[in-house]
Design a protein around this motif. Structure first.
Motif, PDB file in Angstrom:
ATOM      1  N   ILE A   1      54.232  -7.759  10.839  1.00 13.22           N
ATOM      2  CA  ILE A   1      52.946  -7.109  10.534  1.00 13.22           C
ATOM      3  C   ILE A   1      52.891  -6.737   9.055  1.00 13.22           C
ATOM      4  N   TRP A   2      54.007  -6.215   8.580  1.00 16.61           N
ATOM      5  CA  TRP A   2      54.091  -5.845   7.166  1.00 16.61           C
ATOM      6  C   TRP A   2      53.860  -7.089   6.295  1.00 16.61           C
ATOM      7  N   LEU A   3      54.531  -8.187   6.673  1.00 16.28           N
ATOM      8  CA  LEU A   3      54.385  -9.429   5.910  1.00 16.28           C
ATOM      9  C   LEU A   3      52.951  -9.948   5.952  1.00 16.28           C
ATOM     10  N   LEU A   4      52.384  -9.913   7.157  1.00 17.17           N
ATOM     11  CA  LEU A   4      51.015 -10.411   7.341  1.00 17.17           C
ATOM     12  C   LEU A   4      50.031  -9.646   6.436  1.00 17.17           C
ATOM     13  N   LEU A   5      50.215  -8.318   6.403  1.00 14.59           N
ATOM     14  CA  LEU A   5      49.311  -7.508   5.578  1.00 14.59           C
ATOM     15  C   LEU A   5      49.584  -7.735   4.090  1.00 14.59           C
ATOM     16  N   LYS A   6      50.853  -7.913   3.725  1.00 12.18           N
ATOM     17  CA  LYS A   6      51.201  -8.170   2.322  1.00 12.18           C
ATOM     18  C   LYS A   6      50.612  -9.499   1.860  1.00 12.18           C
ATOM     19  N   ILE A   7      50.737 -10.509   2.727  1.00 17.75           N
ATOM     20  CA  ILE A   7      50.326 -11.857   2.314  1.00 17.75           C
ATOM     21  C   ILE A   7      48.802 -11.995   2.304  1.00 17.75           C
ATOM     22  N   HIS A   8      48.156 -11.517   3.376  1.00 19.26           N
ATOM     23  CA  HIS A   8      46.711 -11.750   3.494  1.00 19.26           C
ATOM     24  C   HIS A   8      45.873 -10.558   3.047  1.00 19.26           C
ATOM     25  N   GLY A   9      46.398  -9.349   3.206  1.00 17.94           N
ATOM     26  CA  GLY A   9      45.656  -8.151   2.810  1.00 17.94           C
ATOM     27  C   GLY A   9      44.686  -7.718   3.897  1.00 17.94           C
ATOM     28  N   ALA A  10      44.396  -6.420   3.920  1.00 15.54           N
ATOM     29  CA  ALA A  10      43.535  -5.871   4.976  1.00 15.54           C
ATOM     30  C   ALA A  10      42.124  -6.465   4.901  1.00 15.54           C
ATOM     31  N   ARG A  11      41.651  -6.753   3.674  1.00 15.93           N
ATOM     32  CA  ARG A  11      40.273  -7.270   3.503  1.00 15.93           C
ATOM     33  C   ARG A  11      40.090  -8.587   4.281  1.00 15.93           C
ATOM     34  N   ALA A  12      41.080  -9.477   4.145  1.00 18.31           N
ATOM     35  CA  ALA A  12      40.974 -10.783   4.808  1.00 18.31           C
ATOM     36  C   ALA A  12      40.941 -10.596   6.325  1.00 18.31           C
ATOM     37  N   ILE A  13      41.714  -9.625   6.815  1.00 21.83           N
ATOM     38  CA  ILE A  13      41.741  -9.378   8.268  1.00 21.83           C
ATOM     39  C   ILE A  13      40.377  -8.841   8.710  1.00 21.83           C
ATOM     40  N   HIS A  14      39.849  -7.876   7.965  1.00 22.19           N
ATOM     41  CA  HIS A  14      38.530  -7.326   8.304  1.00 22.19           C
ATOM     42  C   HIS A  14      37.482  -8.441   8.333  1.00 22.19           C
ATOM     43  N   ASP A  15      37.516  -9.299   7.317  1.00 23.05           N
ATOM     44  CA  ASP A  15      36.520 -10.374   7.238  1.00 23.05           C
ATOM     45  C   ASP A  15      36.647 -11.311   8.438  1.00 23.05           C
ATOM     46  N   ALA A  16      37.893 -11.592   8.832  1.00 18.03           N
ATOM     47  CA  ALA A  16      38.097 -12.503   9.962  1.00 18.03           C
ATOM     48  C   ALA A  16      37.570 -11.868  11.252  1.00 18.03           C
ATOM     49  N   ILE A  17      37.809 -10.558  11.419  1.00 16.07           N
ATOM     50  CA  ILE A  17      37.321  -9.871  12.626  1.00 16.07           C
ATOM     51  C   ILE A  17      35.793  -9.885  12.641  1.00 16.07           C
ATOM     52  N   ASP A  18      35.203  -9.590  11.487  1.00 17.43           N
ATOM     53  CA  ASP A  18      33.741  -9.632  11.365  1.00 17.43           C
ATOM     54  C   ASP A  18      33.190 -10.997  11.742  1.00 17.43           C
ATOM     55  N   SER A  19      33.867 -12.008  11.236  1.00 13.70           N
ATOM     56  CA  SER A  19      33.420 -13.371  11.505  1.00 13.70           C
ATOM     57  C   SER A  19      33.544 -13.683  12.998  1.00 13.70           C
ATOM     58  N   ASN A  20      34.618 -13.237  13.643  1.00 17.96           N
ATOM     59  CA  ASN A  20      34.780 -13.458  15.090  1.00 17.96           C
ATOM     60  C   ASN A  20      33.624 -12.818  15.869  1.00 17.96           C
ATOM     61  N   ILE A  21      33.244 -11.608  15.445  1.00 21.49           N
ATOM     62  CA  ILE A  21      32.144 -10.922  16.150  1.00 21.49           C
ATOM     63  C   ILE A  21      30.837 -11.706  15.937  1.00 21.49           C
TER      64      ILE A  21
END
Ligand code: PLP
Length: 330
Positions: free
Chosen positions: A213-233
């Motif tokens: 999880i630490w690596l995932l957040l370091k590599i992609h960043g929280a912004r990319a995760i938020h954007d992906a969740i938004d896109s899924n919705i």
């Protein structure tokens, strides 16, 4: 596992009886855990695993949007208190498994606070969408929960298995899981030994699950995760609109997050079941199922950051093609 840990902690916080030693039979009343009719079966499993027993589960009805009926919860808590039952916790959902419904945490938290009952929010699937502008602040009262479970292996796109539990009362965890034994006493004052995880969870030896999880957040960043969740919705809502515009499909539930429950109207439940199995076999898309108001539902859950509008349009096309193939065989 996170759910069993929470229920155990809530149980310890709910009583001075040493249930670790004497078991739940020593409680002054029959144990009670409150869930909604849509709550995930992991709560029932936890009750059975912990020896509390599934009979302790009290199911509260839901409203038309599949959210826990808060007035019914308040009435049930009051009735059970009068009956002398031992109230362990209320479990609300931040994205329940069938339709993604989001309970009204603020009101539920008020009811729990008035009754002095622990509020757990099961956000295993949905809580990571809390910040999405697309949900209009529906999870803004999440902070009022005593505990919150969320699954990075669901909507943080991490590989299995890494569940996460946020809990306010660390002392409850300690009371639930600390077992004195000479060979695990912390005898150094080095920083790394400050938090003895085995005193706060069922595990002694444990994997370093947090690393990915630490690596995932370091590599992609929280912004990319938020954007992906938004896109899924957004993609889920595109599917819902496509279904609503069509003559041969029916939407069976609102789409607050990224789960779409629907049915093919050209056939009954049995036909829809066959459709789902055939679509799964086809391998092009993966559909699961749910029961909505007693009806079999095809359930699309968009939790892959690669899924696009074109993919869900293809899904609709695949279902139609499969339906016509099945009918031609009849
Ligand atoms: C709402 C909800 N709660 C709990 C769970 C259980 O989570 P896990 O599979 O990580 O044990 C799930 C998984 O499907 C879920 O969707």
């Amino acid at each position: 596992m996170t759910v069993a840990v929470t229920v155990r902690a809530a149980l310890r916080a709910s009583t001075d009886v040493d249930v670790n030693r004497m078991g739940v039979r020593a409680l002054p009343g029959l144990p009670r855990i409150y869930v909604s009719a849509m709550t995930h079966m992991s709560i029932a499993k936890a009750a059975s695993l912990l020896g509390i027993g599934k009979d302790a589960i009290v199911t509260i009805p839901v409203d038309q949007l599949f959210r826990m009926d808060v007035d019914a919860l308040a009435r049930q808590l009051a009735d059970d208190r009068r009956a002398g039952h031992h109230q362990i916790c209320v479990v609300a959902s931040a994205g329940e498994v069938n339709t993604g419904a989001i309970d009204k945490f603020d009101r539920i938290a008020d009811v729990c606070a008035a009754a002095g009952v622990w509020l757990h929010v099961d956000g295993s699937y949905g809580a990571l969408a809390a910040q999405s502008p697309r949900i209009n602040g529906a999870m803004s009262a999440l902070h009022r929960a005593d505990s919150l479970s969320l699954d990075p292996h669901k909507w943080l796109y991490a590989p299995l298995d890494v569940g996460c539990l946020l809990i306010k009362q660390d002392a409850a965890l300690r009371r639930a899981f600390s077992e004195g034994a000479g060979y695990i006493d912390v005898v150094t004052d080095a920083d790394m030994s400050d938090y003895a995880y085995w005193d706060h969870s069922p595990e002694l030896s444990r994997r370093f699950r947090a690393l990915k999880i630490w690596l995932l957040l370091k590599i992609h960043g929280a912004r990319a995760i938020h954007d992906a969740i938004d896109s899924n919705i957004a993609v889920a809502r595109h599917l819902a609109e496509t279904i609503e515009r069509s003559d041969d499909f029916e939407l069976l539930a609102p789409v607050p997050l990224s789960i779409v429950c629907f049915r093919y109207t050209g056939g009954d439940d049995a036909f829809n079941k066959r459709l789902m199995v055939e679509v799964q076999r086809d391998g092009d898309s993966y559909l699961s199922n749910a029961t909505i108001n007693g009806q079999f539902a095809l359930r699309a859950c968009i939790v892959n950051y690669r899924t696009t509008n074109a993919d869900v349009e293809q899904l609709v096309h695949t279902i139609r093609a499969t339906a016509s193939r099945l009918r031609s065989l009849a």
